[in-house]
Structures are given as C-alpha cells and as structure tokens.
Design an enzyme around this catalytic site. Sequence first.
Site, PDB file in Angstrom:
ATOM      1  N   GLU A  98       0.917   9.228   6.370  1.00 34.23           N
ATOM      2  CA  GLU A  98       0.331   8.388   7.491  1.00 34.23           C
ATOM      3  C   GLU A  98       1.086   7.225   7.804  1.00 34.23           C
ATOM      4  O   GLU A  98       1.297   7.046   9.062  1.00 34.23           O
ATOM      5  CB  GLU A  98      -1.185   8.072   7.226  1.00 34.23           C
ATOM      6  CG  GLU A  98      -2.385   9.250   7.109  1.00 34.23           C
ATOM      7  CD  GLU A  98      -2.365   9.487   5.419  1.00 34.23           C
ATOM      8  OE1 GLU A  98      -3.683  10.075   5.347  1.00 34.23           O
ATOM      9  OE2 GLU A  98      -1.494   9.431   4.811  1.00 34.23           O
ATOM     10  N   ASP A 117      -3.660  11.543   3.101  1.00 33.69           N
ATOM     11  CA  ASP A 117      -4.699  11.074   2.174  1.00 33.69           C
ATOM     12  C   ASP A 117      -5.457  12.310   1.611  1.00 33.69           C
ATOM     13  O   ASP A 117      -5.714  13.255   2.274  1.00 33.69           O
ATOM     14  CB  ASP A 117      -5.459   9.929   2.638  1.00 33.69           C
ATOM     15  CG  ASP A 117      -4.631   8.678   2.913  1.00 33.69           C
ATOM     16  OD1 ASP A 117      -3.881   8.581   2.148  1.00 33.69           O
ATOM     17  OD2 ASP A 117      -5.087   7.875   3.593  1.00 33.69           O
ATOM     18  N   TYR A 145      -6.697   5.805  -4.941  1.00 37.88           N
ATOM     19  CA  TYR A 145      -6.943   5.837  -3.467  1.00 37.88           C
ATOM     20  C   TYR A 145      -8.295   5.201  -3.392  1.00 37.88           C
ATOM     21  O   TYR A 145      -9.361   5.325  -4.168  1.00 37.88           O
ATOM     22  CB  TYR A 145      -7.106   7.295  -3.058  1.00 37.88           C
ATOM     23  CG  TYR A 145      -7.424   7.719  -1.601  1.00 37.88           C
ATOM     24  CD1 TYR A 145      -6.430   7.086  -0.626  1.00 37.88           C
ATOM     25  CD2 TYR A 145      -8.570   8.377  -1.206  1.00 37.88           C
ATOM     26  CE1 TYR A 145      -6.754   7.338   0.584  1.00 37.88           C
ATOM     27  CE2 TYR A 145      -8.785   8.565   0.037  1.00 37.88           C
ATOM     28  CZ  TYR A 145      -7.699   8.051   1.097  1.00 37.88           C
ATOM     29  OH  TYR A 145      -8.027   8.222   2.270  1.00 37.88           O
ATOM     30  N   ARG A 165     -10.836   5.483  -0.852  1.00 36.84           N
ATOM     31  CA  ARG A 165     -11.910   5.952  -0.032  1.00 36.84           C
ATOM     32  C   ARG A 165     -12.332   7.027  -1.075  1.00 36.84           C
ATOM     33  O   ARG A 165     -11.973   8.304  -0.910  1.00 36.84           O
ATOM     34  CB  ARG A 165     -11.453   6.454   1.425  1.00 36.84           C
ATOM     35  CG  ARG A 165     -11.204   5.678   2.198  1.00 36.84           C
ATOM     36  CD  ARG A 165     -11.080   5.825   3.585  1.00 36.84           C
ATOM     37  NE  ARG A 165     -10.616   5.010   4.521  1.00 36.84           N
ATOM     38  CZ  ARG A 165      -9.575   4.334   4.968  1.00 36.84           C
ATOM     39  NH1 ARG A 165      -8.426   5.370   4.400  1.00 36.84           N
ATOM     40  NH2 ARG A 165      -9.230   3.442   5.723  1.00 36.84           N
ATOM     41  N   ASP A 172      -8.620  13.108   1.360  1.00 34.86           N
ATOM     42  CA  ASP A 172      -9.988  13.293   1.901  1.00 34.86           C
ATOM     43  C   ASP A 172      -9.938  13.949   3.115  1.00 34.86           C
ATOM     44  O   ASP A 172      -9.073  14.437   3.424  1.00 34.86           O
ATOM     45  CB  ASP A 172     -10.410  11.592   1.939  1.00 34.86           C
ATOM     46  CG  ASP A 172      -9.724  10.877   2.929  1.00 34.86           C
ATOM     47  OD1 ASP A 172      -8.864  11.504   3.817  1.00 34.86           O
ATOM     48  OD2 ASP A 172     -10.041   9.870   3.162  1.00 34.86           O
ATOM     49  N   HIS A 179     -13.253  11.700  -5.498  1.00 33.80           N
ATOM     50  CA  HIS A 179     -11.908  11.539  -6.276  1.00 33.80           C
ATOM     51  C   HIS A 179     -12.297  10.640  -7.520  1.00 33.80           C
ATOM     52  O   HIS A 179     -13.495  10.001  -7.723  1.00 33.80           O
ATOM     53  CB  HIS A 179     -11.080  10.875  -5.299  1.00 33.80           C
ATOM     54  CG  HIS A 179     -10.772  11.719  -4.022  1.00 33.80           C
ATOM     55  ND1 HIS A 179     -10.272  12.760  -3.780  1.00 33.80           N
ATOM     56  CD2 HIS A 179     -11.278  11.105  -2.738  1.00 33.80           C
ATOM     57  CE1 HIS A 179     -10.364  13.165  -2.442  1.00 33.80           C
ATOM     58  NE2 HIS A 179     -10.848  12.198  -1.761  1.00 33.80           N
TER      59      HIS A 179
END
Length: 883
Positions: free
Chosen positions: A7, A80, A296, A298, A82, A343
Amino acid sequence: MPVVVVESPAKAKTINRYLGDGYTVLASYGHVRDLPAKDGSVDPDDGFEMTWEVGADSRKHVKAIADALARDNALILATDPDREGEAISWHLEETLRKRKAIRKDTPVSRVVFNAITKSAVTEAMQNPRQVDAPLVEAYLARRALDYLVGFNLSPVLWRKLPGARSAGRVQSVCLRLIVEREMEIEAFQSREYWSVKAVLTTPRGQEYEARLISLAGKKLDRFDLENATQAELAVQAVTSRALSVTAVEAKPATRNPSAPFMTSTLQQEASRKFGMGAKQCMSAAQRLYEAGYITYMRTDGIDMAPEAVMAARDAIKDRYGEDYLPQSPRMYKNKAKNAQEAHECIRPTEMTRDAGKIRTTDADQRKLYDLIWKRTLACQMAAARMERTTVDIGSDDGQVGLRATGQVMLFDGFLKIYEEGRDDVMTDDEDRRLPQIMQGERATFAATSLKPEFARISQDAQGITAVLSDNEAVLALRHFTQPPPRYTEATLVKKMEELGIGRPSTYASVLTTIQDREYVRKEQNRLIPEDKGRVVTVFLLNFFRKYVGYEFTANLEEDLDRVSAGEADYKDILTRFWRDFSAAIAETSDLRISEVLSVLDEALAPSLYPPREDGGDPRQCPLCGTGRLHLKTSRSGGFVGCGNYPECRYTRPIGGDAAENGDRVLGEDENGTEISLRSGRFGPYVQRGDATEDNPKPDRASLPKGWKADEMTLEKALTLLSLPREVGQHPEGGLITANFGRFGPFLMHQLPDEAKPVYANLRDPADVFEIGMNRAVEILAEKRANPGGRGRGAATKPLRDLGEHPQGGGPVHVMEGRYGPYVKWDKINATLPKGTEPGDLTLDMAVELIAAKASKPGKARKAAAPKVTSRKAAPKKKAAAGK
C-alpha cells in the site's frame, strides 16, 4: 523479476530492503478504485452491481505497476492482512486485468505477513495463495451498505434539516451514543448525601483514617445521611463514645496483568495515557508497523505467536530476573468475532528493543512504541502480590462502627513496568498503607485536624465540607451524586466494542468523520454533541429508528462477519436490508419540513423546555413575553427561537441556557441605538441596531478568540464596534490601524510609495486596543524587512548550535519559526516533530530530519544537491547533440 505491490511507499522501502534486487517493490498508495459519488454506483435492481472508478491520483500508480509488469511477468500482491488489504489486492488485480497488463501467462499470487520483518516477509513469500473471495465479498457488502445508506439518506437530511451534512451507517449509531449521554447528563438530578470520617491513633501513636459504616447498630447505606442535621448527629455519636479495634483481617491478594493490545484497547490506552485521538494513534501505529517495529495494528486478536511468547520471557529474565517470570507462559484467549479477520496481538517485532533503540524522532511514535513494548512484556510477567487489610473499630455499646482499609505491596511483579490506565480515576481507600493495629486495643481520636485535607477532597468531589464538632479529627463531608461522564474517545470505543458496533479497523475513521461533519466537538478530551448533531440524531430516531438501533447494527456486523467466513451470501444480506430501508426513505421523502420540525420539537421538548421555577409556561418567550418558543433549523444547526420573529429576535442554542448563551440586548450607544449580542453561522457577534431598507448591513463585529459570549458587556461591545482603531500617523506617512481579521489581530499600514498595504500580525488580542506608535512602527519595519515572516521579526539568532553536518559540512542550527522550532542546514529547513523540545535535539537526530526533508520531492531536494544534478546532466546533453 516479480513485481510486489504494497500500500505505502514506506512499507515498500522496508520490504525492498529484505527482498533485495530480485524483486520490484511498488506502492499502490492505498485503494486504487472506489464507487463514484453519483447515483447508480450501486444498482439494487441489477443484483447490486457496482460501478468502480480509478481515482485521478491513483492512475499514475496503476500505470507504474502496469509498466513494471510489461518487463517482469509476475505479480505478487502483498497488501495488509485484513479485509481492506484483501480488497486492495482484489481491486488491483481487477484493474490490471482490465488494462490487459496481466496476461494469460502472468502468475498472480497473494501473500500476507503480520509483521514487516525479514523472517516474516521471507516466510510469506514461500507460502503464496490466491485472493480470499469471502473477505472480498465482506468488503463489497460493507461498501455497498455504506453507499446505499449515505447516498440515499443524506439527501433526505439536506432537504429536511438545513445544515445537516450527511449520515453514515455506523457513524449515526456512534453519534446517537454521544447525544444520548449528553441528554442523560442534562436530565440528571443531583442528590445530596453525607459521609463521616475520623483520624484515629494507635496506642503507639500512629495515625490512620477510618470511615463510619454503621450507626445505631445498623449498617449505613449511601443515602442514609441525607442532610447536615443527620450528619451532625452522626458526628456527635462518634465523638461521644470510646472506640476499640474489634477485628483485624489481612488477606493475601494477587493482581494479574492485562492481555496484550488489540486495536481497540491500544486506542483506549493511548487516549487515557497520552490524550491521543483514535486517528492520531492509528497513524503513529501505521508508521511503526511500516518501519518493522510492531506487528499489524488492525486486529481484534489477543493471542501471541509461541516464538514471541518465548522471546518475551527471555527478555523479562534478562532485564528483571527470574523472580518476575511466571513458571509457565500466559495464554490469552482470542475474543475475535471472526477467526478469519483475527490476527496476532499488537506487539514489538523484537522483544529486546525498547523505545530508546528505535530510530525515529517522532514523539507520538516513540510514546506509542514504549506503551506497546511495556504492555507486551507485562502480559508475560508474574502477578503482583499484596496484602489487603481491613480493620473494624466499634464502640463498647455497639452503636457506632468504623472501618479502615489499606494494602501493602509484597511483590510488584508486572507493575514494575506497566499499569493499565483507568477511564474515570477514583480515590481508592484500599491504596492506603495502615500502621500496625492489633485487635482489642483502644482507638483514640488524633490531635490532627482534618479540615485542610477535607477541603481538598471536597474540591475534588465538588462537595462542601462542614466541621460539625469541636473535635476536628472527626468531620462530616457533604457530597452530591454526579451525572455520568461524557464519553472520551477511549470510553466510546470501549462502548462500541461492548455493543458490537463497528470493527477495529473502523473506529478511528468513524470518530474522525463525526467530528469533521461538525456533529461533535472535542473539549478537554471529552466528546460533546453540537446542536446539528442532536437534531440529526433525533431525526433518525424518529424516522429511521431501526437503522440507528444498537442491536440492529450489531446483528448486521455479525451477518457481515459470516460473509467473510464464507457462511453467508452478501447479496442476500443486501437484499433484505434494501427492501425495508428503501421503503423508509420513500415514506420520509414525502414529509414537509414543517412536519419534520413539529415531530422533532415534540421529541426534544423535555430537554428544550424544562419546567420553570415559577410554574409558568416553559415555552413562553422570555424576551417578548407573548411569543411561544419553537425548534428551528439553520445552516449552522438547530436552535430555539421565538414564534414572533422578526418582531422578536430571541434565540438560544438547543443545549444552552437562554440567560447565558441566547441573543440578548446589551444596552444602547450614545445615540440611543440598540447594541445586541447574537449568534451567527461563524459564532457569536455584536451588532448595532437592526437591518433595514436604508441600512441593510448594520455594524457587526465577531467576538475575538478567547472572548466568551456570557461575559460580554455593553462596554466591550462598543469597543469592538469601534474597530478598526487608529493607532496614529506613521513618521513616513500613512495611517496605522489595528483590527481583528480572519487570522487574528493585526496592524495595517501603507506608505505613500507602496502599491498595497502591509499587514503585520499581533500575538496578543489586547494589542489591538493598547499598542502604541513606537511598537507599531517597529513591528511594521520588521515585517517589511522580512515579508515572509509574521510581522514581528524573524529569529535571527539560532536557538542552539548543534555543530557541523557530518557529511556535507556547514553548521546545523535550531531556529525559532512561524510554526515552531526547526532545524536549519544550508538551504534545508526541517520542522521538529510534535512533542520534541529543542533542548532534547541531538546532532544525529537533526541530521536524520534533514535527510528525510531532503528526500522529499520539491524545493528541498533540489536545494540539497544542485551541483550533483548539474554534473550528471551535462554529459547527457552533449551525447544528445552529437547524435
């Protein structure tokens, strides 16, 4: 050579370092496609078909990826791990296939890693997979729902409620929580109660505090002492009796550490400890993740990888010794709503690396990393052990009973490095340490006066102390029950999590959106609804109650989780939602604004028109006495106004008090013209007279920053209306004036030979009324000498001299600038990160800031190396000419 897409450029830079020259790593810069903001982007009549559009800013990034694929026929999507990351990968693949950048023989794979470390990235590359279709479908369902709600409900708001901007599916429910809490506070009826405390002494002369818990042989409840008379009798009952210790009980207790961070708990703790908003917290966490410092960020999982647990235990043993290590690792159960979106917890990628070892000058990142590191180690440390002691004291006749409590820390355990914050800190008697007290011994009143301490406690509790005995070691304290506190971002996230509203990745954007739309403002870290936010909430509760219902929203989230788990069809969920929602939209669209206002006026009546003390009509206008008050709307939100408008111009805010905040007449000027205080779109202002055909624009002046409407007087208003103030004639010609403008107080002056006036900012608003000629001339001279400055002279002397630049030579200085201190070297100016003090800056930190500034595109980069560019460019020009 495969093309790897992530990203952000920061993430690309870190990953490129791990993968080496065998890969081309590019950034998509977030989402590359979105639904166009126009009707028909989601078509319910065509199976909820969605029309996607590549953003203007994203086209160059997509082209760069497509160009790279023309040379390297392999694509690895490494966004990412998610739902949003999966969606970005899906969008990229779809967009590139549409451009025919992906050929039939182009292998496309998806890799995920929970941390940007060499081992995690290498392992991910060895385990590629395809894009997860259920996760993409869950994203599509959420995006379609948000579009259908926003695009269909927002126009209804615009037409029925002037000033309302838009409504979102989760944002509206979040706003409802804040508004309903505010209404609870306004409806709260405070209740008085009293408590009695005493300072007692052991036979060995040691003092301790005790509180009255029983009177006349009966246990006291909170409201048993309702007034001063009852409290006075209780004090007399205590002071008139001999007391002795009836029981001493000491119990061992343990306290276990909290689980490691997930997204919501990290946001809550960052808010409690640092006052960080959810957006600020996630921004700092994102940069830490991209730099490879944390996993990570989130996540709704609290489990930790086994190798990370063992690394944490090793770090604890090395730093604090075996005493701080429990016999077996602590395991935390994952509370995720959906296993596919859960996660690992948020933790450091290296347990031995504390905040002092990370390479960043950003204060937010450093503080947040320290918080994550300490919480992670603490969660694997031994429990804290303490001894809690309860001492009961009674009179010989059993009529009076007091109790003292305290505790002793035997072993600090995890508390050595970390203690979780509290949302609402209360004084805890159990934290006191008690002296040695033995059962059966006498308890006598101390010589110590409690008056000063109880005065302090009284102020903290907003109560009033009353000394009700000659013996000042026994006092009664008056209390009042307090309304529920306003939400902070931390407590609101916690509440949303409890209700199942939203998901970890959405909290920050939801809280940011309701503030950006001016539905909510944040004061002293507390969230307060604006008037337009109240009106929107009440409108939705009356006409779309189902869609701002807590249970409905939580159930919809669970349905979407089932989609991501592959257990439900997202189009079935959209169909059920749209059938009822479209009917509600159609029904409300036919209503007239007057009908809507009538319903809202009735719904808000209890809070808008509370009973008057004199028993009169609460809707009677307090200004003209004949008109009735009604709810009205404007572009700045809702307000209460008189029905006799325009003859009577009385107004007040929805959540305000008419006496303090409403429009009111301040008096008359020397000519008998009325001077009034009024509320406008951009805040309160004062006005001379009323608008007429002969004078359509009467004199007005906005209240300067820091001036409060409830403190306005006629004298202050006349002073404002007299502006601009003439300071005097400049020695070189031209009049100097002082006034308030859009950017604050300023001076204005124009010399006879100048094409346009010179404006110089003033720091103190009082200067507009007080500044003299000498100082005004000096400030204007400084402004002319430094046109880019603020008009008060640029700092010519450095705040600090840090020494010579180690690579390029030349002095490195810390300077004072318009927007705060900055580092200056050659032609490069680098602003100090927020929270970094000039005195704490080292030469190494300054060089890192300069390098970061020089690497950015624009003037800074060109200024940093002009000679190098020219030397490289020259041979190319000659070669071209030769050809």
